[in-house]
Every structure is written in structure tokens, then in C-alpha cells.
Enzyme design. Structure first.
Site, PDB file in Angstrom:
ATOM      1  N   LYS A   1       5.210   9.114  -7.676  1.00  0.00           N
ATOM      2  CA  LYS A   1       6.190   8.023  -7.590  1.00  0.00           C
ATOM      3  C   LYS A   1       7.512   8.514  -8.153  1.00  0.00           C
ATOM      4  O   LYS A   1       7.523   9.195  -9.183  1.00  0.00           O
ATOM      5  CB  LYS A   1       5.700   6.815  -8.410  1.00  0.00           C
ATOM      6  CG  LYS A   1       4.419   6.202  -7.879  1.00  0.00           C
ATOM      7  CD  LYS A   1       3.857   5.128  -8.806  1.00  0.00           C
ATOM      8  CE  LYS A   1       2.537   4.592  -8.231  1.00  0.00           C
ATOM      9  NZ  LYS A   1       1.838   3.707  -9.174  1.00  0.00           N
TER      10      LYS A   1
ATOM     11  N   SER B   1       0.864  -1.176   0.000  1.00  0.00           N
ATOM     12  CA  SER B   1       0.000   0.000   0.000  1.00  0.00           C
ATOM     13  C   SER B   1       0.900   1.224   0.000  1.00  0.00           C
ATOM     14  O   SER B   1       2.117   1.119   0.128  1.00  0.00           O
ATOM     15  CB  SER B   1      -0.916  -0.018   1.212  1.00  0.00           C
ATOM     16  OG  SER B   1      -0.149  -0.089   2.376  1.00  0.00           O
ATOM     17  N   ILE B   2       0.299   2.383  -0.143  1.00  0.00           N
ATOM     18  CA  ILE B   2       1.099   3.597  -0.222  1.00  0.00           C
ATOM     19  C   ILE B   2       0.845   4.451   1.005  1.00  0.00           C
ATOM     20  O   ILE B   2      -0.291   4.528   1.494  1.00  0.00           O
ATOM     21  CB  ILE B   2       0.743   4.459  -1.448  1.00  0.00           C
ATOM     22  CG1 ILE B   2       0.285   3.595  -2.617  1.00  0.00           C
ATOM     23  CG2 ILE B   2       1.932   5.276  -1.865  1.00  0.00           C
ATOM     24  CD1 ILE B   2      -0.085   4.410  -3.831  1.00  0.00           C
TER      25      ILE B   2
ATOM     26  N   GLU C   1       0.347  10.391 -10.900  1.00  0.00           N
ATOM     27  CA  GLU C   1      -0.786   9.581 -11.368  1.00  0.00           C
ATOM     28  C   GLU C   1      -2.037   9.960 -10.586  1.00  0.00           C
ATOM     29  O   GLU C   1      -1.954  10.655  -9.580  1.00  0.00           O
ATOM     30  CB  GLU C   1      -0.512   8.084 -11.139  1.00  0.00           C
ATOM     31  CG  GLU C   1       0.737   7.590 -11.837  1.00  0.00           C
ATOM     32  CD  GLU C   1       1.058   6.131 -11.508  1.00  0.00           C
ATOM     33  OE1 GLU C   1       0.242   5.464 -10.840  1.00  0.00           O
ATOM     34  OE2 GLU C   1       2.124   5.669 -11.926  1.00  0.00           O
TER      35      GLU C   1
ATOM     36  N   LYS D   1      -5.132   8.754  -8.099  1.00  0.00           N
ATOM     37  CA  LYS D   1      -5.403   7.664  -7.160  1.00  0.00           C
ATOM     38  C   LYS D   1      -6.851   7.238  -7.370  1.00  0.00           C
ATOM     39  O   LYS D   1      -7.790   7.895  -6.908  1.00  0.00           O
ATOM     40  CB  LYS D   1      -5.162   8.090  -5.721  1.00  0.00           C
ATOM     41  CG  LYS D   1      -5.257   6.913  -4.755  1.00  0.00           C
ATOM     42  CD  LYS D   1      -4.592   7.214  -3.430  1.00  0.00           C
ATOM     43  CE  LYS D   1      -4.404   5.960  -2.587  1.00  0.00           C
ATOM     44  NZ  LYS D   1      -5.633   5.261  -2.262  1.00  0.00           N
TER      45      LYS D   1
HETATM   46  S1  IVH Z   1       0.623   2.048  -6.519  1.00  0.00           S
HETATM   47  C1  IVH Z   1       3.767   0.256  -4.270  1.00  0.00           C
HETATM   48  N1  IVH Z   1      -0.858   3.723  -7.899  1.00  0.00           N
HETATM   49  O1  IVH Z   1      -4.219   2.695  -3.587  1.00  0.00           O
HETATM   50  C2  IVH Z   1       2.550   0.998  -4.532  1.00  0.00           C
HETATM   51  N2  IVH Z   1      -1.893   2.507  -6.140  1.00  0.00           N
HETATM   52  O2  IVH Z   1      -2.453   1.998  -0.823  1.00  0.00           O
HETATM   53  C3  IVH Z   1       1.429   0.114  -4.919  1.00  0.00           C
HETATM   54  N3  IVH Z   1      -4.301   2.953  -5.907  1.00  0.00           N
HETATM   55  O3  IVH Z   1      -5.129  -0.287  -2.820  1.00  0.00           O
HETATM   56  C4  IVH Z   1       0.220   0.834  -5.336  1.00  0.00           C
HETATM   57  N4  IVH Z   1      -4.454   4.390  -7.568  1.00  0.00           N
HETATM   58  O4  IVH Z   1      -5.153  -0.103  -5.351  1.00  0.00           O
HETATM   59  C5  IVH Z   1      -0.830   2.842  -6.886  1.00  0.00           C
HETATM   60  N5  IVH Z   1      -2.045   5.205  -9.242  1.00  0.00           N
HETATM   61  C6  IVH Z   1      -2.020   4.325  -8.235  1.00  0.00           C
HETATM   62  C7  IVH Z   1      -3.159   4.007  -7.482  1.00  0.00           C
HETATM   63  C8  IVH Z   1      -3.064   3.086  -6.432  1.00  0.00           C
HETATM   64  C9  IVH Z   1      -5.120   3.754  -6.616  1.00  0.00           C
HETATM   65  C10 IVH Z   1      -4.727   2.130  -4.742  1.00  0.00           C
HETATM   66  C11 IVH Z   1      -4.212   0.743  -4.761  1.00  0.00           C
HETATM   67  C12 IVH Z   1      -4.026   0.372  -3.318  1.00  0.00           C
HETATM   68  C13 IVH Z   1      -3.910   1.690  -2.645  1.00  0.00           C
HETATM   69  C14 IVH Z   1      -2.498   1.906  -2.187  1.00  0.00           C
END
Ligand code: IVH
Length: 744
Positions: A362, A91-92, A128, A130
Site C-alpha cells: 500500500k 477489494s484489492i 503487509e 494478505k
Molecule cells: S486492504 C482498500 N489488507 O483481501 C483495500 N486486505 O481484496 C481494502 N485482505 O477481502 C483491503 N489481508 O479481507 C487489505 N493486509 C490486507 C489484507 C486484506 C487480507 C483481504 C480482505 C479482502 C481482500 C481484498
């Protein structure tokens, strides 16, 4: 089927044709669903699809799970199987500062971790969206989709392959998609930003001379082939328009008495419900979409896998393999460009076709990502930067009922002011009585309100355990809160309506405009803007006030020259002498259109007879069914409405009463016409009047029941339809000749 001709050159074998069709259909579907740029008409697509279905049915041994025909299918499951993720789904970290400065905080942390000095150049990021859906991992082996899994706890998720296969944006088999045309969701920025980066492309090698036929499709397209193992990660979500129409359908089902149906709270919940639906048949009816934002397990470079230098390059490559990447994805230099991105998306967020709950930054360089590493489950190289929430908790102060321009009654919750989605909200719609009761919203309740996009704020749900009120359940008032006329709900309809059409203040503008319409009583020059002004200035309250207007009152209106005021008064004077059908139509009684008004006038001859007719008597009129009869009865049962009619008559509005004398047989009686295009001398209304005066009917669309289509210049689809159905097409002269013809 024709007998096989032994001497004809053989066509492709079924196996070849099937494979050809599958490739072609996959490609068209990608253009349609991912790029939003259909390359062939829907009908052609359907034809190819049906050809493939037929071939597969005749050759079951050639069936394949990657065929475009098998998106929907499979039996309902008892439960989902568990899937251990080869690479955990992380997760982020969330930046808590929702203001633009939050981007600064992230950039400072990254620079500090990397040991950069102030004089060092800015760090390059990818910015990007979210997406507000649910994370998904799609596993491809040798180009075939073999598994789709939810995130679960990050280590172990659920196998939801059957449901994910129904998402048309997700390729079942990977095919090259080089160089998409600009314009679609995927094209835009991702493309524009590509600059010199030749992401998925292989450099052309001049020395290598290989006959085209022995090249793989990837080589032919000049796109790097995907590796043997590829896990694509991204977000499954539901578009706002798809969500609205899904809920609309749900509301209909509930109105029709379906017991186990419900409406969905928001697009994310609807998407999550669909993904976790055990019956793939039901999942297939819930329209989902997908965006990719990264990868999980990928064949390592030593074993022939790809090598990427940047995250952006990775995204462009995923795009060339057919995966949707949001057009908003872009590179950004340092904090200033991240801030600019955050602000831009804040402005455009409401107009996006899907919900987001923030943006994601990122670090672009994969080498730097590696250097930054992780803290527990969260990478140090990424952050989610949110916007103020679109859902908030507040309390219900009252439930009011508002009356719309057409008389529709809508329950509205009055709320303790709360800041949601960037604005202060004090009202939220409860849609209709059924919805209000289903959510069981009561005065004093603590509720979740939501405001997303341009959508009117709504009450999502009641926090039941917070209920302290002993207020009763909501019931719709049976009389209009604006004018006191009866409010009725027709069978099979979700809404209550005020029946005081002519009298009700809420419906004033609509009622006056309708009365003044050129096919009703016709007051030339009395349009939208003017009615609005007059009603707002309170110089007209009900229809009869129109005939009490004087020059002084009119001259007080904005942009009303003396001349226009004179003209309007003249037009009003002229409108006083009308016909019974026009007057009746002009009253704006629900379900009483022009044709019905004419039939009623023909049948009864006098207005009083219509006003006093019982439902049974009304039903004797051709064109009048139970709904129309009830509507007429309710309308004239409102004393207010009768009063308005009397006053109009007192003002001098009149017509010749009495049933039309038995007329000579009419030349066009029993014939139905459709008029289309521009006629040389007659306006369409004039042509219509002439047809009707001669006993004919004029319909809006061509069907087998149409007798003649009168076509002028620039006649379009109606003409084509007539030709398809073999219906007589005539021009204006033809019509005039018919009108002169003796009846028979
Ligand atoms: S990257 C290492 N990029 O947000 C990072 N996640 O806590 C992995 N999400 O449930 C995720 N948009 O489904 C990433 N542009 C995006 C995103 C994204 C939505 C969601 C993802 C996860 C949560 C991350």
C-alpha cells in the site's frame, strides 16, 4: 458472608468494583490474547473473572454489553440482519505475476500515475501480509463495540456481532494500550519501525497542569483517545494449530458416531463457517483470531476525529487502541524493498502460525493515496501480490496403504504429479479409513490437493461431477501390506494396525529398539542410530538376527570401531540370560507394559502357558482387561510372531520358568510410590526395582492413591502436589528403612 461492620471504612461500591474488574480483565485479556504476554497467572485471572460474574449476578442492574463476562451468549438466530456499510468495503487488485518482479510492475504503475521521473526518490509503501480469512468491519461508538459486519458485496454485509464478540483478540470496549512490551506478535516490526513517528501519542504539554484524577484513562496513558465513531477493518482468520485441533475434535466426534459433524477443509473455510454460524454457542467453540489492516468510517477531523498522515501511523494508532497488527507489517522504500519483503515472506511463510495467500503493498502517504484514487472498486494505491497456490487439482492414480513405525496403516493417494505450495506433490494422505470413505476418494478421481506449511499434503475433496471411474469405494485391507499379518481396528479407534509387530518390516526398527530397552531384555549400547544403520544395511531383518551378528558384519557399519563391535557382541551375549517379564515386555505387544508383563509372568509362570491361554484365562490375571487380552491373543495367533519367539529361544535366550515359590510376605505390598528428583545414591530405575522387588508399585504421577513420595534434590511439581494432598514424603534413607522393615 460476614455481617456488615458499620464502623469499617467502606470498600468500593459494587458499581466501582465492577468497573474496576472490567477494566482490569480487559487489560489482562489484551496482554494474553493480543500481545501474547500474560501479565498474571491464569488462576488469578479466573478469580477476578469469577468475582465479576458473582457481582454482576447480584446486581443485574449493573450489567453491560461490554463486560468481559458476556463474550459468549445470545440466542441462536434465524438469519443475519443486513448491514449497509457507511464506507464501502473495497477489494484489492491482484498482481498476476507471482514472481518477485510483480512488485516492480506495481511500483512502475504508481510512479507513472503520480507523474514521477526516474530521478525522483522512491515511493514509500507499507508491506503487509494478505491474510487468508474473511474481511470484517468492526464498528465502535464512543469506545464500545456496537456492530460487526461481513463484507458481503462490499456495500451490504451481514450483522455477525454475536459471533465476533467471542473473539478474544477483539476489544469489546476500547482501552489505552500504550507502549506494548517488545516480543509479542504485535510488538516486533511495527514497533521497531515506528522510528520517530509518534503515532498515537500526544505530545506532553508542560503548561497544562491537570490533576491526574480528573484525566481520562487515555490522557493518563498518553495515548490519543479513539474518536466517537470508529470502524476498524481487518481479517478474521483461524490459526493453523487451532484449525488442526478443531478438526481433531471433529474427527473424534465422527468416530464416536456423531451424524451431523464434519471436518473442515482448510482454516479459511472453518473461519467462514464459524462467522456465519447462527448459534453463537457453537461459534464460541471455533477458535478465531483477528488482524486489523485499515479503517472504514471514522469521525472526521472537523468533528474532533483524528488526523493521520500515513497508513503506517494509522496502524500504530489502531494498535495503541488495542487491535492486533501483524508484526510483519513494515514500511518499504520503492520496488527493491517490496521485492525483498516478498522474498522474505516466501521463505518464512511455511513457519507462520496462520495461512496467507500473498502480501499486500500500500502507498504509505494518505495524501498520495487520495491522489491515486480508484478504478471501479479497486484502489490504485494498493495491490495484492500472491504466491503460487497451495491448492491444486490433479487425479488419483492409486490408493496405497502405508505402514508406520508403530504398525499404523494409513491410506495414501498416489497422484499425478502436481506443483502445490512450492513443491511437486505425488502423494497425499487420506488419514484413515473413515476419512477416505467420507471424502469418497476413488482411483481415477479428480481431486483438490492441498499443501500448506509443513503439513503433509492432503486430499481436500473430490470433484464429484468430474468422476468417470467406476472404481469401487476404498476399503482398508484386512492384512498388512508389508508383512501379511492381520490388520485390526480396535473399538473406538480410528486406525487399523498391523499385528505382526516382531515380524513386520515396517516396524522392524521400533521392535528392535523396544526389545533392547534397558527395562526390557536390555542390550547395552544398542541405540537409535545403530539400529537404524543395521536395519538399513539389511544385516538385521528380525529380532533373532541380532544373535547371529558377527564381527565382520558389524565392522562394516559406519563409525563402528572394533572395540564397540566387541562390546555390542558381549552385551548381546549377556542379554540372553533374562527374565520372563522382561522378555514378555520386550516383545512389544500392544497394551502389554512392564507391569502387565510382570503380572502375566507371576500368574502363568511359563511363556508357553501365556502363548496358549484363551482370552478367558488371560482375563483371570489382575491387571488384564478385555483390550489387553484381545491384544495378547491376536499377537500370539500370528504364526510369524510365534516363529520369532521360537527362534529367539533357539538362539539361547532363556530365563528361569516356573511360578515364584510362595514368598514371605513382602514389606511394601499394596503400597504405591512416586519417585521424583535426584536421589543421592540410587538411580530412579534402581529405586523402582527395589520397590517392586519388595511388592510395591511405582506410579508416574501423584494422586490420592499414592502412599509415599520419594523425593530427591530438584523435586518439582510432584513434591508440591504431594504436600497439597498431605501425602507422606520421604527421602532415599526413608525408602531404604521401609525396605528393611518387616512386612505387616
Ligand atoms: S486492504 C482498500 N489488507 O483481501 C483495500 N486486505 O481484496 C481494502 N485482505 O477481502 C483491503 N489481508 O479481507 C487489505 N493486509 C490486507 C489484507 C486484506 C487480507 C483481504 C480482505 C479482502 C481482500 C481484498
Amino acid at each position: 458472608m460476614a455481617t456488615p461492620d458499620l464502623f469499617a471504612s467502606p470498600g468500593p461500591s459494587p458499581a466501582d468494583r465492577i468497573s474496576e474488574l472490567r477494566t482490569e480483565l480487559h487489560q489482562h485479556a489484551h496482554r494474553y490474547y493480543v500481545l501474547d504476554e500474560p501479565s498474571i497467572p491464569d488462576a488469578d485471572y479466573d478469580r477476578l473473572f469469577q468475582e465479576l460474574q458473582a457481582l454482576e449476578a447480584a446486581h443485574p442492574e449493573l450489567s453491560s454489553p461490554d463486560s468481559p463476562t458476556v463474550r459468549v451468549g445470545g440466542k441462536p438466530l434465524d438469519q443475519f440482519a443486513s448491514v449497509r456499510h457507511a464506507v464501502p468495503m473495497l477489494s484489492i487488485r491482484t498482481e498476476t505475476d507471482t514472481e518477485a518482479t510483480g512488485a516492480h510492475n506495481f511500483d512502475s504503475r504508481v510512479r507513472k500515475e503520480l507523474g514521477l521521473a526516474e530521478s525522483d526518490p522512491p515511493v514509500e509503501y507499507v508491506a503487509e501480509l494478505k491474510f487468508d480469512g474473511l474481511a470484517m468491519s468492526l464498528r465502535y461508538e464512543n469506545g464500545l463495540l456496537v456492530q460487526a459486519a461481513t463484507r458481503g458485496d462490499g456495500e451490504v454485509g451481514e450483522d455477525v456481532t454475536q459471533n465476533i464478540r467471542t473473539i478474544r483478540q477483539i476489544p469489546l470496549r476500547l482501552l489505552p494500550h500504550p507502549n506494548p512490551l517488545p516480543g509479542g506478535e504485535v510488538a516486533g516490526r511495527v514497533e521497531a519501525n515506528a522510528g520517530g513517528e509518534v503515532a498515537g501519542r500526544r505530545e506532553a504539554n508542560a503548561e497544562e497542569v491537570t490533576p491526574t484524577s480528573s484525566l481520562s484513562p487515555w490522557e493518563r496513558a498518553g495515548v490519543r483517545a479513539p474518536p466517537a465513531v470508529l470502524e476498524v477493518r481487518g481479517e478474521v482468520y483461524m490459526r493453523r494449530d487451532d484449525f488442526e485441533s478443531l478438526n481433531e475434535k471433529q474427527r473424534e466426534k465422527i468416530a464416536q458416531g456423531a451424524k451431523n459433524e464434519k471436518t473442515f477443509v482448510n482454516p479459511r473455510n472453518a473461519a467462514a463457517g464459524a462467522v456465519r454460524q447462527l448459534d453463537p454457542g457453537i461459534a464460541a467453540q471455533r477458535p478465531l483470531s483477528f488482524f486489523t489492516y485499515g479503517v472504514g468510517e471514522v469521525t472526521p477531523q472537523e468533528e474532533g476525529g483524528p488526523q493521520f498522515e500515513t497508513h503506517f501511523q494509522l496502524l500504530l494508532t489502531l494498535k495503541s487502541w488495542g487491535f492486533p497488527v501483524a508484526a510483519y507489517t513494515q514500511t518499504a522504500q520503492g520496488a527493491p524493498e517490496l521485492i525483498a519483503f516478498h522474498e522474505k515472506i516466501a521463505r518464512e511463510r511455511d513457519q507462520l502460525p496462520y495461512d496467507i495467500d500473498g502480501v499486500v503493498y500500500k502507498v504509505n502517504s494518505l495524501a498520495l493515496q487520495k491522489k491515486l484514487g480508484f478504478v471501479t472498486r479497486e484502489p490504485r494505491w494498493a495491490v495484492a501480490h500472491k504466491y503460487p497456490a497451495q491448492e491444486q487439482i490433479t487425479t488419483v492414480l492409486a490408493i496405497d496403504v502405508q505402514v508406520g513405525r508403530t504398525g499404523k496403516l494409513t491410506p495414501v493417494a498416489k497422484l499425478a504429479p502436481v506443483f502445490v505450495g512450492g513443491v511437486t506433490v505425488t502423494n497425499a494422505t487420506l488419514h484413515n479409513e473413515d476419512e477416505a470413505r467420507r471424502k469418497d476418494v476413488r482411483v481415477g478421481d479428480t481431486v483438490i490437493v492441498r499443501r500448506a506449511g509443513d503439513v503433509i499434503p492432503e486430499v481436500v475433496s473430490v470433484l464429484a461431477d468430474k468422476r468417470v471411474t467406476d472404481a469401487p469405494q476404498f476399503t482398508m485391507p484386512r492384512s498388512c501390506p508389508v508383512c501379511g499379518s492381520d490388520a485390526v481396528r480396535e473399538e473406538g479407534e480410528a486406525d487399523y494396525r498391523c499385528t505382526g509387530g516382531l515380524f513386520c518390516g515396517a516396524q522392524r526398527k521400533e521392535a528392535i529398539l523396544h526389545y533392547a530397552h534397558r527395562r526390557a531384555v536390555e542390550v547395552d549400547g544398542l541405540g537409535d542410530k545403530l539400529v537404524e544403520q543395521m536395519v538399513d544395511a539389511n544385516i538385521i531383518r528380525t529380532l533373532p538376527d541380532l544373535y547371529k551378528l558377527g564381527l565382520t558384519a558389524l565392522a562394516g557399519l559406519e563409525r563402528m570401531a572394533d572395540k564397540s563391535a566387541q562390546n555390542l557382541l558381549q552385551a548381546l551375549e549377556k542379554s540372553k540370560s533374562t527374565t520372563l517379564p522382561r522378555f514378555l515386555f520386550g516383545l512389544g505387544i500392544r497394551h502389554v507394559g512392564e507391569a502387565t508383563a510382570k503380572e502375566l509372568a507371576r500368574h502363568f509362570g511359563k511363556l508357553d502357558a501365556i502363548m496358549d491361554a484363551s482370552e478367558e484365562q488371560l482375563l483371570e490375571v489382575s491387571d488384564v482387561g478385555p483390550i489387553v487380552a484381545t491384544s495378547l491373543r491376536t499377537f500370539f495367533d500370528q504364526p510369524h510372531n510365534r516363529e520369532v519367539v521360537e527362534q529367539l529361544r533357539a538362539c539361547g535366550v532363556s530365563w528361569v520358568e516356573g511360578k515364584p515359590a510362595a514368598r514371605a510376605p513382602q514389606p511394601l505390598s499394596g503400597k504405591t510410590f512416586v519417585i521424583t528428583g535426584t536421589l543421592p545414591t540410587l538411580s530412579r530405575d534402581e529405586a523402582k526395582d527395589k520397590v517392586e522387588a519388595a511388592g510395591g508399585k511405582v506410579a508416574g504421577s501423584v494422586s490420592r492413591k499414592t502412599d509415599y513420595v520419594v523425593a530427591g534434590t530438584e523435586a518439582g511439581s510432584k513434591l508440591t502436589k504431594a504436600q497439597e494432598l498431605g501425602i507422606a514424603v520421604i527421602d532415599e534413607t526413608g525408602l531404604l528403612l521401609l525396605l528393611e522393615a518387616p512386612a505387616g
